[in-house]
Design a protein around this motif. Structure first.
Motif, PDB file in Angstrom:
ATOM      1  N   GLY A  65       0.826  -1.206   0.000  1.00  0.00           N
ATOM      2  CA  GLY A  65       0.000   0.000   0.000  1.00  0.00           C
ATOM      3  C   GLY A  65       0.857   1.252   0.000  1.00  0.00           C
ATOM      4  N   THR A  66       0.195   2.402   0.099  1.00  0.00           N
ATOM      5  CA  THR A  66       0.934   3.670   0.071  1.00  0.00           C
ATOM      6  C   THR A  66       0.974   4.366   1.425  1.00  0.00           C
ATOM      7  OG1 THR A  66      -1.071   4.810  -0.648  1.00  0.00           O
ATOM      8  CG2 THR A  66       0.452   4.080  -2.371  1.00  0.00           C
ATOM      9  N   GLY A  67       0.358   3.773   2.432  1.00  0.00           N
ATOM     10  CA  GLY A  67       0.366   4.383   3.756  1.00  0.00           C
ATOM     11  C   GLY A  67       1.678   4.164   4.480  1.00  0.00           C
ATOM     12  N   THR A  68       1.735   4.553   5.753  1.00  0.00           N
ATOM     13  CA  THR A  68       2.947   4.385   6.558  1.00  0.00           C
ATOM     14  C   THR A  68       3.188   2.901   6.826  1.00  0.00           C
ATOM     15  OG1 THR A  68       2.624   6.526   7.634  1.00  0.00           O
ATOM     16  CG2 THR A  68       4.080   4.957   8.736  1.00  0.00           C
ATOM     17  N   ILE A  69       4.366   2.410   6.467  1.00  0.00           N
ATOM     18  CA  ILE A  69       4.681   0.984   6.663  1.00  0.00           C
ATOM     19  C   ILE A  69       5.724   0.773   7.760  1.00  0.00           C
ATOM     20  CG2 ILE A  69       4.075   0.347   4.295  1.00  0.00           C
ATOM     21  CD1 ILE A  69       7.112   0.286   3.706  1.00  0.00           C
ATOM     22  N   LEU A  70       6.470   1.831   8.111  1.00  0.00           N
ATOM     23  CA  LEU A  70       7.453   1.760   9.199  1.00  0.00           C
ATOM     24  C   LEU A  70       7.380   3.038  10.000  1.00  0.00           C
ATOM     25  CD1 LEU A  70       9.966   0.580  10.704  1.00  0.00           C
ATOM     26  CD2 LEU A  70      11.378   1.721   8.969  1.00  0.00           C
ATOM     27  N   LYS A  71       7.310   2.879  11.318  1.00  0.00           N
ATOM     28  CA  LYS A  71       7.282   4.053  12.188  1.00  0.00           C
ATOM     29  C   LYS A  71       8.237   3.802  13.346  1.00  0.00           C
ATOM     30  CE  LYS A  71       4.076   7.348  14.297  1.00  0.00           C
ATOM     31  NZ  LYS A  71       4.312   8.390  13.295  1.00  0.00           N
ATOM     32  N   ALA A  72       9.262   4.659  13.471  1.00  0.00           N
ATOM     33  CA  ALA A  72      10.205   4.588  14.590  1.00  0.00           C
ATOM     34  C   ALA A  72       9.998   5.821  15.462  1.00  0.00           C
ATOM     35  CB  ALA A  72      11.642   4.535  14.075  1.00  0.00           C
ATOM     36  N   ILE A  73       9.837   5.587  16.771  1.00  0.00           N
ATOM     37  CA  ILE A  73       9.605   6.678  17.711  1.00  0.00           C
ATOM     38  C   ILE A  73      10.698   6.659  18.784  1.00  0.00           C
ATOM     39  CG2 ILE A  73       8.008   7.696  19.384  1.00  0.00           C
ATOM     40  CD1 ILE A  73       5.730   6.309  17.864  1.00  0.00           C
ATOM     41  N   ASP A  74      11.470   7.748  18.831  1.00  0.00           N
ATOM     42  CA  ASP A  74      12.553   7.895  19.817  1.00  0.00           C
ATOM     43  C   ASP A  74      13.435   6.640  19.881  1.00  0.00           C
ATOM     44  OD1 ASP A  74      11.695  10.435  20.480  1.00  0.00           O
ATOM     45  OD2 ASP A  74      10.388   9.726  22.090  1.00  0.00           O
ATOM     46  N   LEU A  75      13.720   6.089  18.725  1.00  0.00           N
ATOM     47  CA  LEU A  75      14.501   4.853  18.645  1.00  0.00           C
ATOM     48  C   LEU A  75      15.960   5.118  18.991  1.00  0.00           C
ATOM     49  CD1 LEU A  75      14.536   1.838  17.821  1.00  0.00           C
ATOM     50  CD2 LEU A  75      15.037   2.598  15.472  1.00  0.00           C
ATOM     51  N   GLU A  76      16.479   4.346  19.932  1.00  0.00           N
ATOM     52  CA  GLU A  76      17.888   4.439  20.330  1.00  0.00           C
ATOM     53  C   GLU A  76      18.608   3.176  19.882  1.00  0.00           C
ATOM     54  OE1 GLU A  76      17.546   5.144  24.561  1.00  0.00           O
ATOM     55  OE2 GLU A  76      17.780   7.305  24.244  1.00  0.00           O
ATOM     56  N   ILE A  77      19.724   3.365  19.167  1.00  0.00           N
ATOM     57  CA  ILE A  77      20.431   2.225  18.578  1.00  0.00           C
ATOM     58  C   ILE A  77      21.860   2.160  19.094  1.00  0.00           C
ATOM     59  CG2 ILE A  77      19.024   2.289  16.487  1.00  0.00           C
ATOM     60  CD1 ILE A  77      21.515   3.607  15.107  1.00  0.00           C
ATOM     61  N   GLY A  78      22.435   0.964  19.036  1.00  0.00           N
ATOM     62  CA  GLY A  78      23.818   0.775  19.462  1.00  0.00           C
ATOM     63  C   GLY A  78      24.008  -0.648  19.948  1.00  0.00           C
ATOM     64  N   TYR A  79      25.159  -0.890  20.489  1.00  0.00           N
ATOM     65  CA  TYR A  79      25.464  -2.212  21.044  1.00  0.00           C
ATOM     66  C   TYR A  79      25.522  -2.086  22.572  1.00  0.00           C
ATOM     67  CZ  TYR A  79      26.219  -3.743  16.286  1.00  0.00           C
ATOM     68  OH  TYR A  79      26.026  -4.061  14.959  1.00  0.00           O
ATOM     69  N   GLU A  80      26.674  -1.719  23.105  1.00  0.00           N
ATOM     70  CA  GLU A  80      26.751  -1.528  24.559  1.00  0.00           C
ATOM     71  C   GLU A  80      26.347  -0.121  24.966  1.00  0.00           C
ATOM     72  OE1 GLU A  80      30.654  -2.602  25.712  1.00  0.00           O
ATOM     73  OE2 GLU A  80      30.401  -4.730  25.247  1.00  0.00           O
ATOM     74  N   ARG A  81      26.432   0.821  24.033  1.00  0.00           N
ATOM     75  CA  ARG A  81      26.056   2.202  24.334  1.00  0.00           C
ATOM     76  C   ARG A  81      25.285   2.788  23.159  1.00  0.00           C
ATOM     77  NH1 ARG A  81      29.557   5.708  21.684  1.00  0.00           N
ATOM     78  NH2 ARG A  81      31.381   4.724  20.758  1.00  0.00           N
ATOM     79  N   VAL A  82      24.499   3.807  23.456  1.00  0.00           N
ATOM     80  CA  VAL A  82      23.691   4.462  22.418  1.00  0.00           C
ATOM     81  C   VAL A  82      24.597   5.290  21.504  1.00  0.00           C
ATOM     82  CG1 VAL A  82      21.854   6.123  21.986  1.00  0.00           C
ATOM     83  CG2 VAL A  82      21.660   4.530  23.906  1.00  0.00           C
ATOM     84  N   LEU A  83      24.444   5.091  20.193  1.00  0.00           N
ATOM     85  CA  LEU A  83      25.315   5.781  19.232  1.00  0.00           C
ATOM     86  C   LEU A  83      24.811   7.167  18.856  1.00  0.00           C
ATOM     87  CD1 LEU A  83      26.174   2.902  16.709  1.00  0.00           C
ATOM     88  CD2 LEU A  83      27.665   3.887  18.450  1.00  0.00           C
ATOM     89  N   LEU A  84      23.480   7.332  18.826  1.00  0.00           N
ATOM     90  CA  LEU A  84      22.895   8.558  18.282  1.00  0.00           C
ATOM     91  C   LEU A  84      21.772   9.075  19.179  1.00  0.00           C
ATOM     92  CD1 LEU A  84      22.584   7.326  14.592  1.00  0.00           C
ATOM     93  CD2 LEU A  84      24.093   9.163  15.352  1.00  0.00           C
ATOM     94  N   PRO A  85      21.403  10.342  19.015  1.00  0.00           N
ATOM     95  CA  PRO A  85      20.204  10.838  19.686  1.00  0.00           C
ATOM     96  C   PRO A  85      18.985  10.036  19.217  1.00  0.00           C
ATOM     97  CG  PRO A  85      21.488  12.649  18.762  1.00  0.00           C
ATOM     98  CD  PRO A  85      22.068  11.387  18.220  1.00  0.00           C
ATOM     99  N   PRO A  86      17.884  10.047  19.957  1.00  0.00           N
ATOM    100  CA  PRO A  86      16.681   9.297  19.567  1.00  0.00           C
ATOM    101  C   PRO A  86      16.262   9.604  18.132  1.00  0.00           C
ATOM    102  CG  PRO A  86      16.432  10.152  21.779  1.00  0.00           C
ATOM    103  CD  PRO A  86      17.706  10.742  21.245  1.00  0.00           C
ATOM    104  N   ILE A  87      15.924   8.547  17.392  1.00  0.00           N
ATOM    105  CA  ILE A  87      15.584   8.655  15.974  1.00  0.00           C
ATOM    106  C   ILE A  87      14.080   8.526  15.792  1.00  0.00           C
ATOM    107  CG2 ILE A  87      15.832   7.556  13.709  1.00  0.00           C
ATOM    108  CD1 ILE A  87      18.594   6.548  14.706  1.00  0.00           C
ATOM    109  N   ASN A  88      13.515   9.446  15.045  1.00  0.00           N
ATOM    110  CA  ASN A  88      12.105   9.377  14.664  1.00  0.00           C
ATOM    111  C   ASN A  88      12.040   9.299  13.141  1.00  0.00           C
ATOM    112  OD1 ASN A  88      10.437   9.886  17.272  1.00  0.00           O
ATOM    113  ND2 ASN A  88      12.079  11.408  17.343  1.00  0.00           N
ATOM    114  N   LEU A  89      11.402   8.245  12.649  1.00  0.00           N
ATOM    115  CA  LEU A  89      11.448   7.974  11.205  1.00  0.00           C
ATOM    116  C   LEU A  89      10.138   7.348  10.746  1.00  0.00           C
ATOM    117  CD1 LEU A  89      13.096   7.630   8.506  1.00  0.00           C
ATOM    118  CD2 LEU A  89      13.799   5.401   9.402  1.00  0.00           C
TER     119      LEU A  89
END
Length: 511
Positions: free
Chosen positions: A318-342
């Motif tokens: 479809g054409t609607g929203t298929i992925l929504k990330a809210i304040d996503l924090e990524i990394g392994y032992e530590r957070v690499l980036l500020p919270p991601i919204n996508l």
């Protein structure tokens, strides 16, 4: 003046002849690119030039005393060193001079002599004119240009990703200032800004260099001659990459015209001989034409290069929203980036850019479920089927063949189907039956793209898919991604690959 002469070079690998009686020279002023389809022997040629392997026959002759610098991105290094300490190793000879100078001064304190004074003056001049007292600023300049400073110069090499270490190894090579640079895919781990910096650096480099690269833009900017490996020959062209393409296409057209002209002449001669050879009145003329035909140096038909045919068939989306990330924090032992919204919409094609090592691949691995998030949430719409291309050429069994890999991945395929799909991706014959680790980087990428092509999906996630693949394969891949009816998330450092067909460019930074 030639600083490298390659004469009569012949080399075979795994019963496949790469070059046969090949010749070329490298002159002092040459900024040379090596091009050719995947598997033709570009990296093998570099390995021959540095004497890592021996040719079957022929000679490789370097000018006596020439200092050669080779970019080995997989070199074993002391990972306990900091970035700055590792880069300082480029100037080891100068630090040895400094140590000797200090020893001389200590001896002079015990008693002066003309010999000691002369040696001290020589060493002092050597250090001064070699830029010893500017080493730290020189290191910082190169590190900043390649985006290494942002990693922290006191960071241990052990704490860097493979791509970050490759950049540090490149920086060390540039700091060594050899007479000749040999570099295999130097831009693979560089972002657009750092590629531009490297272009400027190489344009002012006073020595010669030989570069393998599948980045058309980069190669076009930094070369003044090209050697093309094709059909077991090595042919040299004068000019940059675009001029090479133009000359090669012109040569092909001219050959095709000459071949057609000769074929028409041959048919005309044969036709006359067939019609007039038995007649007494025309037999002598027919014999004359037969002699001309026998003496003719018949041109072989032009050989056609094997191109892959990647075809990605999208499942419904479809054409609607298929992925929504809210304040996503990524990394392994530590957070690499500020919270991601996508947000990602159906049929939308996006590219993610940002400095190497900033966390692009980590983000992708998080949203495909390979690593867990450290915070926040993300959610795929229920109907989504993701096919993921991972950039690392790591295989569960390095001794498995491309054929067995496809059979294991798609158990419904019989032998004929597995061979058919591999052949469609230009992996055929003996290549498909060799251990995967013996294939070139580009050939391995084609096997991975073959797997991706056969997945049932409506979202493609590709992490640097153009690393290693040749010009033709890259163009085919680009055209197929443009036609893809699903969504795409692409990580790429090659702006010339994605510009003009993606819907959005998302640049990740730490702020």
């Amino acid at each position: 003046m030639s600083i490298l002469v390659v004469a009569g070079l012949t080399y075979d690998i795994k019963n496949k002849k790469l070059y046969s009686d090949a010749n070329f020279v490298l002159n002092k002023e040459d900024h040379m690119g090596i091009v050719g389809q995947n598997g033709t022997g570009k990296t093998t040629l570099i390995n021959l030039l540095i004497n890592k392997i021996e040719p079957a026959s022929g000679s490789i002759t370097w000018q006596k005393g020439v200092k050669i610098g080779y970019l080995d991105q997989h070199a074993e290094i002391d990972k306990t060193l900091t970035i700055f300490a590792f880069l300082k190793l480029s100037f080891k000879h100068l630090f040895d001079f400094e140590k000797e100078l200090n020893d001389v001064y200590e001896k002079m304190g015990q008693g002066m002599s003309d010999e000691l004074s002369e040696r001290a003056e020589y060493l002092q001049n050597k250090l001064t004119y070699s830029g010893f007292y500017d080493i730290e600023s020189t290191i910082q300049k190169i590190a900043a240009g390649l985006g290494i400073s942002a990693l922290g110069m006191e960071t241990l090499l052990a704490n860097l990703s493979g791509g970050q270490r490759a950049k540090v190894i490149l920086a060390k090579l540039l700091l060594e200032c050899p007479d000749v640079l040999l570099m295999d895919e130097p831009t693979n781990f560089l972002d657009k800004e750092h590629v531009e910096w490297l272009i400027k650096y190489l344009k002012t480099f006073e020595g010669a260099y030989i570069i393998i690269s599948h980045d058309h833009y980069f190669l076009n900017e930094v070369t003044n001659c090209i050697i093309d490996i094709e059909f077991q020959t090595i042919k040299r062209y004068t000019g940059n990459f675009q001029q090479f393409l133009n000359l090669k296409e012109e040569n092909r057209k001219n050959y095709s015209l000459e071949f057609g002209k000769q074929q028409r002449e041959i048919e005309k001669l044969k036709d006359y001989i067939a019609k007039n050879g038995a007649r007494a009145s025309t037999a002598r003329m027919a014999q004359s034409r037969q002699k001309k035909l026998d003496k003719m140096d018949v041109m072989p038909p032009a050989k056609l290069l094997e191109k892959p045919n990647f075809i990605f068939n999208s499942e419904a989306i479809g054409t609607g929203t298929i992925l929504k990330a809210i304040d996503l924090e990524i990394g392994y032992e530590r957070v690499l980036l500020p919270p991601i919204n996508l947000n990602l919409n159906g049929k939308e094609k996006i590219v993610i850019t940002g400095f190497n090592g900033i966390g692009k691949s980590t983000l992708i691995k998080t949203i495909v479920g390979k690593i867990p998030p450290l915070g926040g949430t993300f959610r795929w719409e229920n109907s989504i089927k993701v096919a993921y291309f991972e950039q690392d050429l790591v295989w569960k069994d390095p001794n498995a063949t491309a054929f067995t890999i496809i059979k294991d991945e798609f158990k419904e395929f019989d032998d004929q189907a597995a061979r058919k799909w591999l052949a469609q991706c230009a992996i055929k014959g003996k290549i498909s039956m060799q251990p995967i680790h013996t294939l070139s980087g580009g050939e391995q990428v084609k096997v991975k793209l073959c797997i991706l092509m056969l997945k049932k999906a409506n979202v493609l996630i590709l992490d640097e898919p153009t690393n290693h693949i040749d010009v033709d394969s890259k163009e085919v891949l680009k055209e197929q991604l443009k036609k893809w009816q699903g969504s795409i998330i692409l990580i790429s450092h090659e702006h010339t690959f994605y510009e003009g067909w993606v819907d959005r460019v998302i640049k990740i930074n730490k702020k």
